[in-house]
Design an enzyme around this catalytic site. Structure first.
Site, PDB file in Angstrom:
ATOM      1  N   LYS A 176      38.166  25.109  28.645  1.00  0.00           N
ATOM      2  CA  LYS A 176      39.532  25.457  29.425  1.00  0.00           C
ATOM      3  C   LYS A 176      39.328  25.274  30.864  1.00  0.00           C
ATOM      4  O   LYS A 176      38.166  25.486  31.633  1.00  0.00           O
ATOM      5  CB  LYS A 176      39.440  27.013  29.048  1.00  0.00           C
ATOM      6  CG  LYS A 176      41.013  27.420  29.465  1.00  0.00           C
ATOM      7  CD  LYS A 176      41.093  28.898  29.124  1.00  0.00           C
ATOM      8  CE  LYS A 176      40.287  29.805  29.741  1.00  0.00           C
ATOM      9  NZ  LYS A 176      40.942  29.976  31.195  1.00  0.00           N
ATOM     10  N   ASP A 203      44.932  25.620  31.098  1.00  0.00           N
ATOM     11  CA  ASP A 203      45.379  27.143  31.086  1.00  0.00           C
ATOM     12  C   ASP A 203      45.802  27.391  32.611  1.00  0.00           C
ATOM     13  O   ASP A 203      45.282  28.072  33.253  1.00  0.00           O
ATOM     14  CB  ASP A 203      43.964  27.944  30.873  1.00  0.00           C
ATOM     15  CG  ASP A 203      44.421  29.674  30.911  1.00  0.00           C
ATOM     16  OD1 ASP A 203      45.416  29.810  30.686  1.00  0.00           O
ATOM     17  OD2 ASP A 203      43.468  30.196  31.108  1.00  0.00           O
ATOM     18  N   LYS A 259      49.075  28.514  32.476  1.00  0.00           N
ATOM     19  CA  LYS A 259      50.297  29.728  32.400  1.00  0.00           C
ATOM     20  C   LYS A 259      51.396  29.870  33.038  1.00  0.00           C
ATOM     21  O   LYS A 259      51.770  30.587  33.706  1.00  0.00           O
ATOM     22  CB  LYS A 259      49.494  31.022  32.578  1.00  0.00           C
ATOM     23  CG  LYS A 259      48.245  31.466  31.856  1.00  0.00           C
ATOM     24  CD  LYS A 259      47.675  32.825  32.165  1.00  0.00           C
ATOM     25  CE  LYS A 259      46.367  33.222  31.470  1.00  0.00           C
ATOM     26  NZ  LYS A 259      45.183  32.595  32.092  1.00  0.00           N
ATOM     27  N   ASP A 266      57.960  30.142  35.008  1.00  0.00           N
ATOM     28  CA  ASP A 266      58.853  29.546  36.032  1.00  0.00           C
ATOM     29  C   ASP A 266      60.338  29.499  35.431  1.00  0.00           C
ATOM     30  O   ASP A 266      60.296  29.705  34.142  1.00  0.00           O
ATOM     31  CB  ASP A 266      58.214  28.547  36.789  1.00  0.00           C
ATOM     32  CG  ASP A 266      58.740  28.350  38.137  1.00  0.00           C
ATOM     33  OD1 ASP A 266      59.886  28.602  38.498  1.00  0.00           O
ATOM     34  OD2 ASP A 266      58.119  28.128  39.181  1.00  0.00           O
ATOM     35  N   THR A 308      44.576  39.676  27.863  1.00  0.00           N
ATOM     36  CA  THR A 308      43.683  40.532  27.307  1.00  0.00           C
ATOM     37  C   THR A 308      43.187  41.456  28.244  1.00  0.00           C
ATOM     38  O   THR A 308      42.310  42.386  27.974  1.00  0.00           O
ATOM     39  CB  THR A 308      42.569  39.723  26.633  1.00  0.00           C
ATOM     40  OG1 THR A 308      42.076  38.906  27.493  1.00  0.00           O
ATOM     41  CG2 THR A 308      42.907  39.069  25.383  1.00  0.00           C
ATOM     42  N   ARG A 314      32.625  34.083  31.370  1.00  0.00           N
ATOM     43  CA  ARG A 314      31.462  34.571  31.944  1.00  0.00           C
ATOM     44  C   ARG A 314      30.210  34.551  30.892  1.00  0.00           C
ATOM     45  O   ARG A 314      28.949  34.329  31.297  1.00  0.00           O
ATOM     46  CB  ARG A 314      31.765  35.671  32.594  1.00  0.00           C
ATOM     47  CG  ARG A 314      32.704  35.570  33.863  1.00  0.00           C
ATOM     48  CD  ARG A 314      33.447  36.841  34.454  1.00  0.00           C
ATOM     49  NE  ARG A 314      34.435  37.228  33.300  1.00  0.00           N
ATOM     50  CZ  ARG A 314      35.290  38.195  33.625  1.00  0.00           C
ATOM     51  NH1 ARG A 314      35.210  38.854  34.858  1.00  0.00           N
ATOM     52  NH2 ARG A 314      36.254  38.260  32.984  1.00  0.00           N
TER      53      ARG A 314
HETATM   54  O1  C5P Z   1      34.999  35.353  31.506  1.00  0.00           O
HETATM   55  P1  C5P Z   1      36.048  35.727  30.360  1.00  0.00           P
HETATM   56  O2  C5P Z   1      35.256  35.179  28.883  1.00  0.00           O
HETATM   57  O3  C5P Z   1      36.627  37.185  30.539  1.00  0.00           O
HETATM   58  O4  C5P Z   1      36.963  34.367  30.414  1.00  0.00           O
HETATM   59  C1  C5P Z   1      38.247  34.385  29.793  1.00  0.00           C
HETATM   60  C2  C5P Z   1      39.034  33.300  30.097  1.00  0.00           C
HETATM   61  O5  C5P Z   1      40.352  33.477  29.352  1.00  0.00           O
HETATM   62  C3  C5P Z   1      39.411  33.380  31.603  1.00  0.00           C
HETATM   63  O6  C5P Z   1      39.378  32.236  32.213  1.00  0.00           O
HETATM   64  C4  C5P Z   1      40.805  33.902  31.820  1.00  0.00           C
HETATM   65  O7  C5P Z   1      41.686  33.296  32.643  1.00  0.00           O
HETATM   66  C5  C5P Z   1      41.151  33.371  30.263  1.00  0.00           C
HETATM   67  N1  C5P Z   1      42.394  34.091  29.669  1.00  0.00           N
HETATM   68  C6  C5P Z   1      42.309  35.478  29.306  1.00  0.00           C
HETATM   69  N2  C5P Z   1      43.357  36.134  28.704  1.00  0.00           N
HETATM   70  C7  C5P Z   1      44.563  35.582  28.512  1.00  0.00           C
HETATM   71  C8  C5P Z   1      44.546  34.289  28.598  1.00  0.00           C
HETATM   72  C9  C5P Z   1      43.506  33.565  29.240  1.00  0.00           C
HETATM   73  O8  C5P Z   1      41.231  36.110  29.500  1.00  0.00           O
HETATM   74  N3  C5P Z   1      45.577  36.262  27.876  1.00  0.00           N
END
Ligand code: C5P
Length: 236
Positions: free
Chosen positions: A31, A58, A60, A63, A120, A214
């Site tokens: 991603k 990603d 998002k 607009d 999330t 992460r």
């Molecule tokens: O580090 P972590 O596992 O929390 O990363 C989650 C990734 O998913 C991040 O890049 C974040 O931008 C993305 N994301 C998210 N929730 C969403 C859409 C994308 O956490 N609804």
């Protein structure tokens, strides 16, 4: 089977590719989000594609319909395999995004067009504050509503948390793609994520993709962590 997608949240292309090299054949999907795109731009996508990887762009988009349609068209041209917009941008915006993707690529494989429902990182309380309504509506209710809207506009799937997988499947069917961030290995630090589950719980619930950032990229041994997650997914 549920697929692992690794979020390359890094500040340069070399730093991102360093993660990709460490993960080798264990991970096919990556991603590229705002963090990497804002320093690496379309080259980030190109570098991954040239290594045979699949890319979820990603960004998002949220607009006016015309701007989103043009941005989706550019993402398709860039070679992304999955692109997302915010469902809250509305029906016309999503329908124009779908039409724009089709206009660019009338043949060959189109990228999956995915709508973000409720982040999330947001819980019921956070959503109430943003929407300024206090009528008992939950994040899950809003996810269900936005997912149904996305499906009716011709989107291929949504981003939701693992907690809403069952209810979205009920409304949108088996082939609708569910992309699920907010994944934490058992006992892992949630950080800013609120609606979280483990990889195996999300797979058992029926996620098509889990997005993990992460916990993999900041792991002392990213390859071992990714292999552990993949084997969890395969055991379901
Ligand atoms: O580090 P972590 O596992 O929390 O990363 C989650 C990734 O998913 C991040 O890049 C974040 O931008 C993305 N994301 C998210 N929730 C969403 C859409 C994308 O956490 N609804």
């Amino acid at each position: 089977m549920t697929e692992l997608m690794v979020a390359l949240d890094r500040d340069s292309i070399p730093l991102a590719l360093n993660v990709v090299e460490k993960l080798g054949d264990t991970v096919e999907w990556y991603k590229v989000g705002s963090q990497l795109f804002c320093c690496g731009g379309p080259d980030a996508v190109k570098e991954l594609k040239s290594r045979g990887k699949k890319v979820f762009l990603d960004l998002k988009y949220h607009d006016i319909p015309n701007t989103v349609a043009m941005a989706v068209a550019n993402a398709v041209e860039m070679g992304a395999d999955m692109v997302n917009v915010h469902a809250q941008g509305g029906e016309e915006m999503m329908a124009r995004a779908v039409a724009a993707a089709h206009a660019v690529k009338s043949s060959g494989e189109l990228p999956m067009l995915i709508a973000v429902t409720v982040l999330t990182s947001m819980d019921d309380n956070g959503l109430r504050r943003v929407m300024n309504v206090d009528d008992g509506r939950t994040a899950a209710d809003q996810v269900r509503h936005l997912a149904a809207m996305a499906a009716s506009c011709g989107m291929d799937g949504v981003v939701c948390s693992a907690h809403e997988i069952g209810l979205v499947r009920k409304v949108c069917g088996k082939t609708f793609k569910l992309v699920v961030p907010g994944i934490r290995p058992a006992g892992g630090e949630p950080g800013d994520q609120k609606r979280v589950m483990t990889p195996s719980e999300a797979a058992a619930a029926g996620a098509d993709f889990i997005v993990v950032g992460r916990p993999v990229i900041d792991s002392p041994d990213p390859a071992a962590t990714a292999r552990q997650i993949v084997s969890e997914l395969q055991s379901i």
